[in-house]
Design an enzyme around this catalytic site. Structure first.
Site, mmCIF file in Angstrom:
data_model
loop_
_atom_site.group_PDB
_atom_site.id
_atom_site.type_symbol
_atom_site.label_atom_id
_atom_site.label_comp_id
_atom_site.label_asym_id
_atom_site.label_seq_id
_atom_site.Cartn_x
_atom_site.Cartn_y
_atom_site.Cartn_z
ATOM 1 N N ILE A 238 0.837 -1.203 0.000
ATOM 2 C CA ILE A 238 0.000 0.000 0.000
ATOM 3 C C ILE A 238 0.869 1.250 0.000
ATOM 4 O O ILE A 238 0.690 2.151 -0.829
ATOM 5 C CB ILE A 238 -0.942 0.002 1.221
ATOM 6 C CG1 ILE A 238 -1.858 -1.220 1.189
ATOM 7 C CG2 ILE A 238 -1.756 1.284 1.262
ATOM 8 C CD1 ILE A 238 -2.721 -1.347 2.413
ATOM 9 N N SER A 239 1.796 1.309 0.930
ATOM 10 C CA SER A 239 2.643 2.499 1.045
ATOM 11 C C SER A 239 3.960 2.108 1.686
ATOM 12 O O SER A 239 4.068 1.072 2.355
ATOM 13 C CB SER A 239 1.953 3.594 1.873
ATOM 14 O OG SER A 239 1.767 3.146 3.205
ATOM 15 N N GLY A 241 7.444 3.885 3.806
ATOM 16 C CA GLY A 241 7.949 5.031 4.547
ATOM 17 C C GLY A 241 9.338 4.792 5.053
ATOM 18 O O GLY A 241 9.988 3.789 4.735
ATOM 19 N N LYS A 242 9.831 5.732 5.866
ATOM 20 C CA LYS A 242 11.185 5.600 6.387
ATOM 21 C C LYS A 242 11.303 4.468 7.403
ATOM 22 O O LYS A 242 12.358 3.851 7.516
ATOM 23 C CB LYS A 242 11.610 6.914 7.047
ATOM 24 C CG LYS A 242 11.772 8.065 6.071
ATOM 25 C CD LYS A 242 12.337 9.285 6.765
ATOM 26 C CE LYS A 242 11.421 9.770 7.871
ATOM 27 N NZ LYS A 242 11.947 10.991 8.521
ATOM 28 N N VAL A 245 6.839 -0.586 6.020
ATOM 29 C CA VAL A 245 6.169 -0.872 4.743
ATOM 30 C C VAL A 245 4.802 -1.466 5.085
ATOM 31 O O VAL A 245 4.709 -2.349 5.942
ATOM 32 C CB VAL A 245 6.993 -1.863 3.890
ATOM 33 C CG1 VAL A 245 6.313 -2.110 2.552
ATOM 34 C CG2 VAL A 245 8.392 -1.334 3.671
ATOM 35 N N VAL A 246 3.756 -0.979 4.426
ATOM 36 C CA VAL A 246 2.386 -1.409 4.720
ATOM 37 C C VAL A 246 1.869 -2.216 3.539
ATOM 38 O O VAL A 246 1.950 -1.764 2.385
ATOM 39 C CB VAL A 246 1.472 -0.208 5.010
ATOM 40 C CG1 VAL A 246 0.055 -0.686 5.367
ATOM 41 C CG2 VAL A 246 2.040 0.643 6.132
ATOM 42 N N ASP A 384 3.755 13.217 16.287
ATOM 43 C CA ASP A 384 4.028 13.347 14.843
ATOM 44 C C ASP A 384 2.725 13.609 14.101
ATOM 45 O O ASP A 384 2.509 13.088 13.006
ATOM 46 C CB ASP A 384 4.700 12.082 14.319
ATOM 47 C CG ASP A 384 5.291 12.290 12.915
ATOM 48 O OD1 ASP A 384 5.549 13.452 12.549
ATOM 49 O OD2 ASP A 384 5.462 11.297 12.192
#
Length: 495
Positions: A238-239, A241-242, A245-246, A384
């Site tokens: 799906i996405s 990031g740093k 991972v999804v 955040d």
């Protein structure tokens, strides 16, 4: 008169020299053979038998030919024995010194090895001399110790064979190479450095995750979830990031009655590379919930603690009724949650969705209410919060990514809260929400602290002063502080 009758033929008298002649003996032998075996003699006639060939008439040449045939058979026997003894062994023995090889032996078969006598080869390296014994040798001043230059040089050359197989050292012993201690130590250090570097690269490849990919251990955990029936299938990413991972997956059948698996799930895999967490330890090392465990774990286990931290934070938010993903299960650094979206399409982020003025105002009110609930009921600060970590789904705002969330009693909790208020205030003010408060007003509305300051610098100084008081109290009392009071008075501490 002879009783047996008179002879039919008279004998021819000859001299003793004729009788002893070799040529005469051969002629007589041929006459007898022709009389007894006429056909065989006709086939066997040739230059090798008759006396017309002068080469074979020499006894020396015949002896040499017989000796050559014997040597050929002897060498063939040695090759068969050598092949039988060696077999497929990597270490072989040779009978080369026992061979009877002749340069004019051209009748050897093609499958046999053409051996060459190398006992006197000028290009062959001399065998190294044996290491002399330590101590006195002979009489006089000759003495050899373990510090002798020649002895140490040959020993260092022999030790190079113990280096890693990837380190090419060559055949230094056969060349009688002598390495000094300085050169050997430099080569040894370089070899060990290369070996450790190769091990680090292999470990990073086996234990780290890359973007849109997982390492073998993570893949094995996902396979176990699918085989256990918890997940039906994993569709895709799906996405990224740093920090994680999804992936999207379809839920399976729950094995327990108290656990409900949603039809669609989101699998959050936290990356196990350490370079992404260099600046994130401040979110967890000062958290009293994990402070005692933080100092006892290695860096890779801290990543599992990071996933555990998000699970606990999501559970608090879910119990308070804040819209957020529902936790299904946690396996090491893999967190399975409910999917915010529909039909593999994730809900859009608040920064990407286009809302009307009424919906944007509604979203602002929801965010303000969620921040207050998160602070007062969940005793958490998002740390955040921005339009990147808020989703718009079914007409309301959903909070995600709370792995870095801390409690207000954290040494930097109020600083994180002020940063969240600044991000939220700036976003909704740019979106045209007239009711949006500035960061200082929003901070007081969420925390309940009546901090009065004319500018932002004085406001942050008062926040730092409160955090300093809180940290000193924790160090002196050794216990967790209560929540900051929400009646507008200065914070009250539990003595």
């Amino acid at each position: 008169q002879c009783p047996w009758g008179a002879p039919t033929t008279t004998s021819i008298s000859c001299s003793l020299a004729d009788v002893m002649s070799e040529q005469l003996a051969k002629e007589l032998q041929l006459e007898e053979e022709n009389a007894a075996f006429p056909e065989v003699v006709a086939v066997a006639e040739g230059p090798f038998i008759t006396g017309e060939n002068t080469d074979t008439s020499s006894d020396l040449m015949l002896a040499q030919m017989l000796q050559m045939e014997f040597d050929r058979e002897y060498d063939a026997q040695l090759r068969r024995e050598e092949k039988k003894i060696n077999g497929h062994s990597k270490v072989s023995i040779s009978f080369e010194n026992y061979r009877k090889v002749h340069p004019y032996d051209s009748d050897s078969s093609e499958d046999e090895v053409d051996w060459q006598d190398t006992r006197h080869d000028p290009y062959r390296a001399d065998k190294p001399t044996t290491t002399p014994r330590k101590g006195f040798i002979g009489k006089g001043k000759d003495i050899t110790t373990k510090h002798d230059e020649v002895v140490c040089g040959r020993k260092n050359t022999a030790r190079m064979e113990n280096f890693a197989p990837e380190f090419q050292v060559g055949d230094g012993i056969g060349m009688d190479l002598k390495l000094s201690n300085q050169v050997f130590n430099a080569l040894k250090q370089h070899a060990y450095s290369e070996e450790r570097r190769s091990a680090r690269l292999h470990e990073k490849k086996e234990h780290s995750t890359a973007e849109k990919a997982v390492d073998p251990k993570t893949r094995l955990l996902l396979y176990k979830m699918v085989n256990a029936g918890m997940l039906e299938t994993i569709t895709g990413c799906i996405s990224t990031g740093k920090e994680s991972v999804v992936f999207h997956a379809y839920g399976g059948i729950s094995t327990t009655e108290d656990k409900v698996i949603p039809p669609e799930c989101a699998i959050k895999v936290f990356k196990t590379t350490l370079n992404e967490f260099k600046n994130r330890d401040k979110y967890i090392k000062d958290d009293y919930r994990f402070k005692d465990r933080f100092s006892k774990l290695n860096p890779r286990k801290i990543i599992r603690m990071w996933a555990e931290k998000e699970m606990h934070n999501l559970t608090r938010m879910q119990n308070a009724g804040i819209p957020c993903p529902q936790v299904v299960i946690l396996k090491k650094h893999i967190l399975v949650m409910s999917f915010i979206g529909q039909d593999q399409v994730p809900a859009p982020k608040l920064k990407d969705v286009i809302l009307s003025s009424e919906d944007m105002k509604k979203a602002y009110c929801q965010v303000l209410n969620m921040m207050q609930q998160l602070y007062k009921e969940c005793n958490l600060v998002h740390a955040d919060l921005s339009e990147y970590n808020m989703l718009w789904h079914d007409g309301k705002v959903w909070l995600i990514d709370v792995s870095q969330s801390v409690e207000p009693t954290h040494p930097h909790g109020l600083e994180f809260l002020f940063r969240d208020c600044r991000n939220v205030s700036q976003f909704f003010q740019k979106a045209g929400v007239a009711e949006a408060l500035n960061e200082r007003e929003l901070f007081n509305a969420v925390s309940g602290l009546n901090i009065t300051a004319d500018n932002e610098v004085d406001f942050q100084e008062e926040i730092e002063a409160l955090e300093k008081m809180n940290e000193d109290h924790v160090q002196n009392q050794g216990k967790k502080l209560s929540m900051f009071s929400s009646d507008g008075d200065p914070p009250i501490y539990d003595e």
